[in-house]
Design an enzyme around this catalytic site. Structure first.
Site, PDB file in Angstrom:
ATOM      1  NE  ARG A 182     -69.447   3.750   9.983  1.00  0.00           N
ATOM      2  CZ  ARG A 182     -68.429   3.349  10.706  1.00  0.00           C
ATOM      3  NH1 ARG A 182     -67.371   4.121  10.852  1.00  0.00           N
ATOM      4  NH2 ARG A 182     -68.457   2.184  11.325  1.00  0.00           N
ATOM      5  CG  ASN A 224     -76.994   1.311  13.539  1.00  0.00           C
ATOM      6  OD1 ASN A 224     -77.403   0.171  13.287  1.00  0.00           O
ATOM      7  ND2 ASN A 224     -75.811   1.735  13.173  1.00  0.00           N
ATOM      8  CE  LYS A 301     -77.556  -2.371  11.105  1.00  0.00           C
ATOM      9  NZ  LYS A 301     -76.398  -1.439  11.245  1.00  0.00           N
ATOM     10  CD  GLU A 305     -73.268  -3.704  11.090  1.00  0.00           C
ATOM     11  OE1 GLU A 305     -72.288  -3.952  10.391  1.00  0.00           O
ATOM     12  OE2 GLU A 305     -73.836  -2.590  11.138  1.00  0.00           O
ATOM     13  NE  ARG A 338     -80.079  -0.594   5.623  1.00  0.00           N
ATOM     14  CZ  ARG A 338     -78.927  -0.622   6.267  1.00  0.00           C
ATOM     15  NH1 ARG A 338     -78.912  -0.903   7.566  1.00  0.00           N
ATOM     16  NH2 ARG A 338     -77.801  -0.388   5.632  1.00  0.00           N
ATOM     17  NE  ARG A 350     -70.387  -8.550   6.780  1.00  0.00           N
ATOM     18  CZ  ARG A 350     -69.932  -7.419   7.320  1.00  0.00           C
ATOM     19  NH1 ARG A 350     -69.110  -7.478   8.365  1.00  0.00           N
ATOM     20  NH2 ARG A 350     -70.277  -6.244   6.835  1.00  0.00           N
ATOM     21  CE  LYS A 374     -75.213  -1.704   3.899  1.00  0.00           C
ATOM     22  NZ  LYS A 374     -74.044  -1.639   4.831  1.00  0.00           N
ATOM     23  CG  ASP A 379     -70.638  -2.689   5.154  1.00  0.00           C
ATOM     24  OD1 ASP A 379     -70.280  -2.680   6.346  1.00  0.00           O
ATOM     25  OD2 ASP A 379     -71.417  -1.857   4.657  1.00  0.00           O
ATOM     26  CD  GLU A 407     -69.027   2.928   6.538  1.00  0.00           C
ATOM     27  OE1 GLU A 407     -70.182   2.932   6.053  1.00  0.00           O
ATOM     28  OE2 GLU A 407     -68.686   2.182   7.457  1.00  0.00           O
ATOM     29  CG  HIS A 535     -64.001  -5.489   5.391  1.00  0.00           C
ATOM     30  ND1 HIS A 535     -63.305  -5.499   6.573  1.00  0.00           N
ATOM     31  CD2 HIS A 535     -65.274  -5.191   5.738  1.00  0.00           C
ATOM     32  CE1 HIS A 535     -64.106  -5.249   7.585  1.00  0.00           C
ATOM     33  NE2 HIS A 535     -65.320  -5.054   7.112  1.00  0.00           N
TER      34      HIS A 535
END
Ligand code: GCW
Length: 718
Positions: A182, A224, A301, A305, A338, A350, A374, A379, A407, A535
């Site tokens: 991103r 990640n 994290k 995901e 996180r 979600r 967040k 998101d 993003e 989204h």
């Protein structure tokens, strides 16, 4: 003869271009000479010399910053000395270690200065920068330079500035192969392959820029995460970066991949209750601190995901986090865990996941753990209600995670003043302890008495010559730093500061740039996701509109899951007749949104499924209101362009062109969002776009056919 003129011309043009080089690299730290001679003299009367009464790497940096800044701004060398040169000029140092300052600073003032804070005070012939620690002196030095850059008077100065948040951190979603997840500003500035020997100048300039806005932490690897960063040779590389950051008061942090004991340690498990695993992390932390004594800690994290985590072993987030916290605690390190977690299954909404996972764990985390949340429950969408966790975990320090990289807000080509969004979030009342329980008061610790506080921003920095790709991305980086220091700063104050530091002091130009930044957030929401839509971006790269996205590995990765368009209406019912996500908020918060006809329009389609023909408080139907907002948003970008054109004479050619070209793209893409989304939703409402409004230039099939396999920002590698 011709050769002579040719060489002369080349020298002239090259010479001019180097003098005029305005590619944005200097950010807000340009320190242009003060053109007004009288003002220069007035400043010189008080800043004739610099007496840094103390030593150490950070004080040395402060002295160098003052020397370089004052010298350039005032047009004459002003040397920093280590011995008292009498009473005139700047006197800087740490209270309790400087006798000179001890005599000049009252006990009352001294008591008011907290960690990393500073006193900036002017006397008849001198100017004092006093602090309780070296970082405070450094931040005081940068604040003084900012006053001069803003051409503000120093007479009668008596400022005490204390950071309201302890950890002020950039999260870099940078991979070890230098790609940036991103990221829209080129590659990662960290050249891991050439570290530790090769120290790029940009690392030093990065540290300086961050110190100038009070940022004191940098997580240099992606959430990640890659376990490789814990390999000894990579830790040496990280230590070299830490050495660069240290003189600027910045601690380095690393992301910790929960499965590292397996991938790197060869253990059969990463179970946080397994003694071998606990020992592995303890040894790893000890190893890191031998190399980096002031290492900040880990960011994690987990179970999100595809990232590994404690849930694979039937353990809670608290058990996972506490294991790492215990490894760091002996060294004073912190663990940022996180809350961006949604389960592998696909329950009904979600937006409810993180609350359900973390609220039961309130109070179960170690003292050196912060939960990084967040701003919203989905998101980083252009606009989200604040995350319900901010009103729900009084015993666990929650730190804010904002996204500075855009993003979902136009990526590398849109001008969107994010300070406006950040401020909207921070000033939102959670009612956690009755009225006045703003998110800012949760984050700065005053509401629940958190002993440790933090704010993180996902960085928008890369190898682009102007650091952020879009020049106005610098304003977002600057704003993040200023708000992490003081979450109550008005966005307009920040925008005005940035405009003057970055471009010009011309009042008309400053007002126009401030207005562009201030209005652009609502503009972006309107041309992308008005009235609480969210989204509905294209899949994968998230570049451009994709309200039709319906086939993804998970339902909650699609767009139709969120807008719920059908022949009846539009929007996600999160009231008690729907997923009841609303129940996760406090009663006073809930009350504002529960009733469709009283719900503020900005969250109407976030909390309600509204019939297309439903007449809103504006007297327009939902469909008409939707069309109006999309058209207003796109039209506003046209006005942004005109505003920028109107101040052309005050902006250097190079940066003027950069921004103009990006505004061209932004206008094209805003119209694309408007026409693609309305063409798609029109198929459900079965209503026409009001005749007074420009009709889409293409068919829905055309918009759905568009594909951009090489859009920037590389996707996650799960
Ligand atoms: O918004 C999503 C992004 C992912 C990111 C994830 C997260 C780092 O699309 O790229 O992964 O959020 O916040 O972890």
């Amino acid at each position: 003869m011709i050769r002579f003129f040719l060489i002369f011309f080349l020298l002239l043009s090259f010479g001019n271009s180097t003098i005029r080089a305005e590619d944005g690299y200097r950010l807000w730290l340009r320190y242009e000479k003060i053109e007004n001679a009288a003002l220069r003299q007035a400043y010189l009367g008080r800043l004739s010399q610099i007496f840094m009464d103390g030593e150490g790497p950070i004080l040395k940096t402060a002295a160098e910053e003052l020397e370089a800044g004052l010298g350039t701004l005032l047009g004459k060398p002003i040397p920093a000395t280590r011995v008292s040169g009498g009473t005139g000029g700047v006197i800087a140092g740490i209270l309790g270690r400087s006798d000179v300052l001890g005599r000049l600073v009252s006990d009352e003032d001294a008591r008011k200065i907290t960690a990393e804070g500073f006193l900036l005070m002017s006397g008849p012939e001198h100017l004092i920068i006093a602090a309780k620690d070296a970082r405070g002196v450094l931040y005081g030095a940068f604040h003084l330079m900012r006053l001069l850059q803003l051409r503000l008077p120093l007479d009668g100065l008596h400022i005490i500035e204390n950071p309201k948040v302890k950890l002020r951190v950039l999260n870099h979603w940078d991979n070890l192969d230098r790609t940036v997840e991103r990221g829209y500003a080129g590659f990662s500035i960290w050249n891991w392959h050439e570290l530790p020997e090769y120290i790029g100048q940009q690392y030093i300039d990065y540290a300086r820029a961050n110190a100038s806005i009070g940022i004191n932490g940098a997580v240099v690897t992606n959430v990640n995460a890659n376990a490789l960063v814990f390999r000894p040779d990579y830790l040496e590389k990280a230590a070299a970066l830490a050495d660069v950051f240290r003189p600027y008061g910045i601690r380095i942090y690393l992301t910790a991949r929960f499965s590292s004991p397996i991938e790197l340690g060869g253990l059969p498990t990463a179970d946080p209750l397994d003694p071998q695993v606990r020992q592995w992390w303890k040894n790893k932390a000890d190893e890191i601190y031998r190399l980096i004594p002031d290492f900040g800690g880990f960011l994690v994290k987990a179970n999100s995901e595809g990232q590994p985590g404690p849930r694979e072993y039937g353990r809670s987030h608290a058990e996972g986090a506490n294991m790492l916290a215990d490894a760091l605690a002996p060294h004073g390190g912190v663990l940022m865990w996180r809350a961006f977690v949604y389960s592998e299954e696909e329950p009904e909404d979600r937006a409810k996941q993180a609350y359900n996972e973390f609220v039961p764990l309130d109070g179960q985390f170690r003292e050196n753990v912060l939960i990084q949340v967040k701003n919203g429950p989905i998101d980083f969408q252009p606009r989200e209600p604040v995350h319900p966790l901010f009103g729900a975990m009084p015993q666990t320090p929650l730190m804010m995670e904002f996204q500075i990289t855009k993003e979902y807000l136009g990526q590398g080509t849109h001008l969107v003043g994010l300070a406006k969004m950040y401020g909207e979030v921070l000033q939102t009342d959670t009612y956690a302890r009755g009225k006045g329980s703003s998110v800012a008061k949760v984050v700065d610790g005053t509401l629940h008495g958190y002993q440790i506080t933090g704010m993180a921003g996902v960085a928008n920095i890369g190898t682009a010559r102007n650091w952020t790709g879009h020049l106005f991305g610098q304003a977002d980086w600057y704003a993040f730093g200023r708000l992490a220091w003081n979450p109550y700063l008005p966005a307009e104050t920040i925008f005005k500061e940035w405009a003057e530091l970055t471009f010009t002091h011309n009042p008309e130009a400053v007002a126009t740039i401030t207005d562009m930044l201030s209005s652009s957030y609502e503009t972006c929401v309107n041309y992308m996701t008005p009235l609480g839509l969210h989204h509905i971006m294209a899949a994968g790269h998230h570049y451009g509109p994709g309200p039709w996205v319906s086939k993804m590995p998970r339902a909650d990765w699609t767009s139709v899951y969120y807008h719920r368009a059908d022949e009846e209406g539009l929007g996600f019912d999160r009231t008690e007749t729907g997923s009841n996500a609303l129940e996760q908020y406090t009663p006073d918060f809930r009350r504002q949104y529960a009733d469709m006809d009283k719900c503020p329009h900005k969250f109407l389609l976030w909390f309600h499924h509204v019939p297309w023909g439903h007449v809103l408080s504006t007297g327009r139907t939902l469909w008409e209101e939707l069309c109006l907002h999309y058209h207003q948003g796109a039209a506003e970008v046209g006005r942004l362009k005109k505003k920028w054109e109107s101040i052309k004479e005050f902006i250097d050619k190079e940066r003027y062109r950069q921004v103009s070209m990006h505004l061209e793209i932004q206008e094209k893409e805003a119209r694309w969002w408007r026409d693609a989304c309305l063409s798609y939703f029109r198929a459900f409402s079965e209503m026409e776009i009001p005749s007074g409004l420009e009709q889409p230039g293409h068919t829905l099939e055309y918009y759905r056919s568009l594909a951009y396999p090489y859009a920037p920002g590389i996707r996650p590698r799960w």
